[in-house]
Motif scaffolding. Structure first.
Motif, PDB file in Angstrom:
ATOM      1  N   GLY A  42      40.334  21.940  73.190  1.00  0.00           N
ATOM      2  CA  GLY A  42      40.491  21.783  71.747  1.00  0.00           C
ATOM      3  C   GLY A  42      39.534  22.672  70.981  1.00  0.00           C
ATOM      4  O   GLY A  42      39.911  23.310  69.983  1.00  0.00           O
ATOM      5  N   HIS A  43      38.251  22.722  71.432  1.00  0.00           N
ATOM      6  CA  HIS A  43      37.290  23.641  70.832  1.00  0.00           C
ATOM      7  C   HIS A  43      37.788  25.088  70.979  1.00  0.00           C
ATOM      8  O   HIS A  43      37.824  25.856  70.021  1.00  0.00           O
ATOM      9  N   ALA A  44      38.141  25.429  72.233  1.00  0.00           N
ATOM     10  CA  ALA A  44      38.492  26.818  72.543  1.00  0.00           C
ATOM     11  C   ALA A  44      39.648  27.303  71.686  1.00  0.00           C
ATOM     12  O   ALA A  44      39.651  28.450  71.225  1.00  0.00           O
ATOM     13  N   SER A  45      40.639  26.444  71.453  1.00  0.00           N
ATOM     14  CA  SER A  45      41.800  26.850  70.675  1.00  0.00           C
ATOM     15  C   SER A  45      41.398  27.345  69.288  1.00  0.00           C
ATOM     16  O   SER A  45      41.856  28.394  68.826  1.00  0.00           O
ATOM     17  N   THR A  46      40.519  26.594  68.621  1.00  0.00           N
ATOM     18  CA  THR A  46      40.072  26.997  67.284  1.00  0.00           C
ATOM     19  C   THR A  46      39.375  28.350  67.310  1.00  0.00           C
ATOM     20  O   THR A  46      39.652  29.231  66.485  1.00  0.00           O
ATOM     21  N   PHE A  47      38.484  28.541  68.274  1.00  0.00           N
ATOM     22  CA  PHE A  47      37.694  29.776  68.298  1.00  0.00           C
ATOM     23  C   PHE A  47      38.531  30.972  68.755  1.00  0.00           C
ATOM     24  O   PHE A  47      38.288  32.101  68.310  1.00  0.00           O
ATOM     25  N   VAL A  48      39.510  30.738  69.617  1.00  0.00           N
ATOM     26  CA  VAL A  48      40.409  31.817  70.015  1.00  0.00           C
ATOM     27  C   VAL A  48      41.272  32.257  68.830  1.00  0.00           C
ATOM     28  O   VAL A  48      41.486  33.457  68.611  1.00  0.00           O
ATOM     29  N   TRP A  49      41.739  31.299  68.019  1.00  0.00           N
ATOM     30  CA  TRP A  49      42.527  31.660  66.835  1.00  0.00           C
ATOM     31  C   TRP A  49      41.686  32.447  65.829  1.00  0.00           C
ATOM     32  O   TRP A  49      42.153  33.443  65.253  1.00  0.00           O
ATOM     33  N   ALA A  50      40.458  32.006  65.597  1.00  0.00           N
ATOM     34  CA  ALA A  50      39.587  32.737  64.677  1.00  0.00           C
ATOM     35  C   ALA A  50      39.327  34.147  65.192  1.00  0.00           C
ATOM     36  O   ALA A  50      39.316  35.112  64.425  1.00  0.00           O
ATOM     37  N   ASP A  51      39.137  34.271  66.498  1.00  0.00           N
ATOM     38  CA  ASP A  51      38.917  35.577  67.111  1.00  0.00           C
ATOM     39  C   ASP A  51      40.146  36.466  66.947  1.00  0.00           C
ATOM     40  O   ASP A  51      40.030  37.663  66.633  1.00  0.00           O
ATOM     41  N   ALA A  52      41.339  35.891  67.126  1.00  0.00           N
ATOM     42  CA  ALA A  52      42.571  36.667  66.962  1.00  0.00           C
ATOM     43  C   ALA A  52      42.700  37.173  65.530  1.00  0.00           C
ATOM     44  O   ALA A  52      43.082  38.329  65.295  1.00  0.00           O
ATOM     45  N   LEU A  53      42.398  36.320  64.566  1.00  0.00           N
ATOM     46  CA  LEU A  53      42.465  36.730  63.161  1.00  0.00           C
ATOM     47  C   LEU A  53      41.497  37.874  62.891  1.00  0.00           C
ATOM     48  O   LEU A  53      41.855  38.867  62.230  1.00  0.00           O
ATOM     49  N   GLU A  54      40.289  37.760  63.408  1.00  0.00           N
ATOM     50  CA  GLU A  54      39.308  38.836  63.212  1.00  0.00           C
ATOM     51  C   GLU A  54      39.795  40.136  63.837  1.00  0.00           C
ATOM     52  O   GLU A  54      39.689  41.215  63.237  1.00  0.00           O
ATOM     53  N   ARG A  55      40.360  40.061  65.044  1.00  0.00           N
ATOM     54  CA  ARG A  55      40.828  41.261  65.728  1.00  0.00           C
ATOM     55  C   ARG A  55      41.980  41.928  64.976  1.00  0.00           C
ATOM     56  O   ARG A  55      42.057  43.163  64.902  1.00  0.00           O
ATOM     57  N   VAL A  56      42.874  41.126  64.416  1.00  0.00           N
ATOM     58  CA  VAL A  56      43.986  41.687  63.641  1.00  0.00           C
ATOM     59  C   VAL A  56      43.454  42.432  62.422  1.00  0.00           C
ATOM     60  O   VAL A  56      43.902  43.540  62.101  1.00  0.00           O
ATOM     61  N   LEU A  57      42.479  41.847  61.745  1.00  0.00           N
ATOM     62  CA  LEU A  57      41.900  42.502  60.571  1.00  0.00           C
ATOM     63  C   LEU A  57      41.182  43.797  60.959  1.00  0.00           C
ATOM     64  O   LEU A  57      41.324  44.823  60.280  1.00  0.00           O
ATOM     65  N   ARG A  58      40.416  43.764  62.025  1.00  0.00           N
ATOM     66  CA  ARG A  58      39.721  44.977  62.474  1.00  0.00           C
ATOM     67  C   ARG A  58      40.732  46.059  62.869  1.00  0.00           C
ATOM     68  O   ARG A  58      40.530  47.247  62.598  1.00  0.00           O
ATOM     69  N   TRP A  59      41.800  45.647  63.523  1.00  0.00           N
ATOM     70  CA  TRP A  59      42.826  46.604  63.959  1.00  0.00           C
ATOM     71  C   TRP A  59      43.393  47.382  62.778  1.00  0.00           C
ATOM     72  O   TRP A  59      43.712  48.555  62.876  1.00  0.00           O
ATOM     73  N   HIS A  60      43.497  46.702  61.642  1.00  0.00           N
ATOM     74  CA  HIS A  60      44.073  47.334  60.458  1.00  0.00           C
ATOM     75  C   HIS A  60      43.028  47.945  59.539  1.00  0.00           C
ATOM     76  O   HIS A  60      43.286  48.182  58.350  1.00  0.00           O
ATOM     77  N   GLY A  61      41.841  48.208  60.083  1.00  0.00           N
ATOM     78  CA  GLY A  61      40.876  49.018  59.362  1.00  0.00           C
ATOM     79  C   GLY A  61      39.840  48.279  58.552  1.00  0.00           C
ATOM     80  O   GLY A  61      39.070  48.905  57.818  1.00  0.00           O
ATOM     81  N   HIS A  62      39.801  46.956  58.647  1.00  0.00           N
ATOM     82  CA  HIS A  62      38.819  46.191  57.882  1.00  0.00           C
ATOM     83  C   HIS A  62      37.507  46.050  58.643  1.00  0.00           C
ATOM     84  O   HIS A  62      37.489  45.952  59.875  1.00  0.00           O
ATOM     85  N   THR A  63      36.420  46.024  57.905  1.00  0.00           N
ATOM     86  CA  THR A  63      35.116  45.669  58.458  1.00  0.00           C
ATOM     87  C   THR A  63      34.942  44.166  58.262  1.00  0.00           C
ATOM     88  O   THR A  63      34.993  43.679  57.129  1.00  0.00           O
ATOM     89  N   VAL A  64      34.779  43.448  59.353  1.00  0.00           N
ATOM     90  CA  VAL A  64      34.713  41.989  59.286  1.00  0.00           C
ATOM     91  C   VAL A  64      33.293  41.525  59.593  1.00  0.00           C
ATOM     92  O   VAL A  64      32.689  41.947  60.576  1.00  0.00           O
ATOM     93  N   SER A  65      32.777  40.675  58.723  1.00  0.00           N
ATOM     94  CA  SER A  65      31.506  40.004  58.975  1.00  0.00           C
ATOM     95  C   SER A  65      31.829  38.557  59.316  1.00  0.00           C
ATOM     96  O   SER A  65      32.314  37.800  58.478  1.00  0.00           O
ATOM     97  N   MET A  66      31.576  38.190  60.575  1.00  0.00           N
ATOM     98  CA  MET A  66      31.934  36.867  61.076  1.00  0.00           C
ATOM     99  C   MET A  66      30.682  36.016  61.268  1.00  0.00           C
ATOM    100  O   MET A  66      29.701  36.465  61.873  1.00  0.00           O
ATOM    101  N   ALA A  67      30.709  34.798  60.738  1.00  0.00           N
ATOM    102  CA  ALA A  67      29.635  33.832  60.978  1.00  0.00           C
ATOM    103  C   ALA A  67      30.233  32.603  61.650  1.00  0.00           C
ATOM    104  O   ALA A  67      31.291  32.127  61.255  1.00  0.00           O
ATOM    105  N   ARG A  68      29.571  32.109  62.672  1.00  0.00           N
ATOM    106  CA  ARG A  68      29.980  30.874  63.351  1.00  0.00           C
ATOM    107  C   ARG A  68      28.739  30.006  63.518  1.00  0.00           C
ATOM    108  O   ARG A  68      27.794  30.378  64.195  1.00  0.00           O
ATOM    109  N   ASN A  69      28.740  28.868  62.863  1.00  0.00           N
ATOM    110  CA  ASN A  69      27.520  28.074  62.803  1.00  0.00           C
ATOM    111  C   ASN A  69      27.337  27.172  64.019  1.00  0.00           C
ATOM    112  O   ASN A  69      28.249  26.964  64.821  1.00  0.00           O
ATOM    113  N   VAL A  70      26.147  26.627  64.120  1.00  0.00           N
ATOM    114  CA  VAL A  70      25.813  25.617  65.123  1.00  0.00           C
ATOM    115  C   VAL A  70      25.237  24.418  64.381  1.00  0.00           C
ATOM    116  O   VAL A  70      24.248  24.538  63.650  1.00  0.00           O
TER     117      VAL A  70
END
Length: 375
Positions: A42-70
């Motif tokens: 369940g944890h992994a699913s959320t983080f894999v989806w967020a990672d996929a979204l970031e990768r799609v944005l980077r693929w299309h030329g965006h600079t992404v600043s990602m924060a993931r809290n603890v």
């Protein structure tokens, strides 16, 4: 960034049916873990989806600043440390390292920022002060409460269900010091058996959960975000109250332009959770299946919908991945290769992108594999 991807017709992200134009830099925040136990699917699913979204944005030329809290200031963490007879700081450090190792195995990119609640106590105090100054909060007996009685209106919940959810997430709607049961604790006064507390203008205490995330986002990115990610179960009270606190403190709306809340994972009809006793641990799954298969299992569906895990579904994902690898060796066509990333920009439509990759093969399949880190 690949400059060639910035040429031609502009590519625009659509998320949850809303067009979200992005220009250059994209600010993303992901609600991370409370580091008291091992990582489940369940944890992994959320983080894999967020990672996929970031990768799609980077693929299309965006600079992404990602924060993931603890979330390392939490009663559940302290209780687990007591049960184990360990210092809560040691438990948090070990579980955080285990989590990050699991994420690396699943090819989830390291975030640019990894803020922890304990590092941002001062920012929570600043947030509470701002809310008091704006009349959006009040102080009683050393606890600062935010006026969040109407935050449930940001969701599809009715008031009765919102109260039930608040109780489920330990927001204590029965607290007699609250003006309204749905008001939120920004700073909680210490009680005699508290193991951890910090000084504040209102006495010793520690931050409330929703205030922690609001303060971390404001400290890292200023008054707003482009994209906020987390599990679907966090929509209320956590995301709704987090947004309300930030907006009340800054006067800037919306707090986040877009939201990705990954659908919850169930096993035998029950939400995957430690309390249900139905956890599927990622480290166990990876003993028999590839990281790519686990990623594909999580991603090959509409991101917002709940889904049911079964060993058969994981085996099917492994077989589908083999078909994808075989398709990647075929000649394929140029239009198919371009259609894959375009499908992913349209609400992260992985099933459609996968169908294109399998039908066209060649570069389309290779693009799909590369873009979603399935190798």
């Amino acid at each position: 960034m690949n400059p060639s991807r910035l040429t031609g017709p502009p590519m625009r992200l659509r998320l949850a049916g809303e067009l979200l134009p992005m220009v250059g830099h994209v600010r993303m925040y992901v609600c991370g873990i409370t580091p008291y136990d091992v990582t489940h699917l369940g944890h992994a699913s959320t983080f894999v989806w967020a990672d996929a979204l970031e990768r799609v944005l980077r693929w299309h030329g965006h600079t992404v600043s990602m924060a993931r809290n603890v979330t390392d200031v939490d009663d559940v963490l302290y209780a687990e440390a007591r049960r184990r007879g360990e210092a809560h700081t040691m438990l948090a450090t070990l579980q955080r390292a285990s989590f990050e190792g699991t994420m690396a195995t699943l090819q989830v990119r390291q975030p640019d920022h990894s803020p922890s609640a304990a590092q941002h106590i001062g920012h929570v105090v600043q947030l509470a002060t701002a809310l008091l100054d704006r009349g959006a909060a009040y102080e009683r007996n050393g606890t600062v409460y935010a006026r969040t009685a109407e935050t449930y209106l940001r969701t599809d919940l009715d008031q009765h269900t919102a109260l039930e959810r608040a109780a489920e997430f330990h927001d204590d709607p029965g607290d007699p010091d609250k003006d309204d049961p749905l008001d939120t604790v920004v700073w909680r006064a210490a009680v005699p058996d508290d193991e951890v507390s910090w000084p504040s203008p209102w006495g010793d205490g520690r931050p409330g959960w929703h205030a922690e995330c609001a303060a971390m986002v404001l400290a890292l990115y200023g008054s707003s975000l482009d994209l906020h990610c987390g599990g679907a179960d966090l929509e209320f009270p956590h995301h709704a109250c987090e947004s309300a606190l930030a907006e009340a403190a800054t006067g800037v709306t919306p707090f986040a332009r877009g939201w990705l809340r990954a659908g919850l994972v169930s096993v035998n009809g029950a939400k995957m959770a430690k309390s249900s006793g139905n956890l599927v641990l990622v480290e166990d799954v990876l003993k028999e299946h590839s990281p790519g298969a686990v990623r594909l299992l999580c991603l090959n569906r509409p991101w917002s919908l709940p889904w049911e895990y079964s060993p058969a579904a994981l085996a099917d994902a492994e077989g589908l991945l083999e078909q994808l690898y075989s398709a990647a060796a075929a000649p394929g066509s140029v239009p198919g290769a371009a259609a894959v990333p375009a499908a992913l920009l349209d609400d992260l439509d992985v099933p459609r992108a996968l169908a294109i990759a399998l039908e066209d093969g060649g570069q389309a399949a290779r693009t799909f594999i590369e873009l979603l880190a399935l190798s």
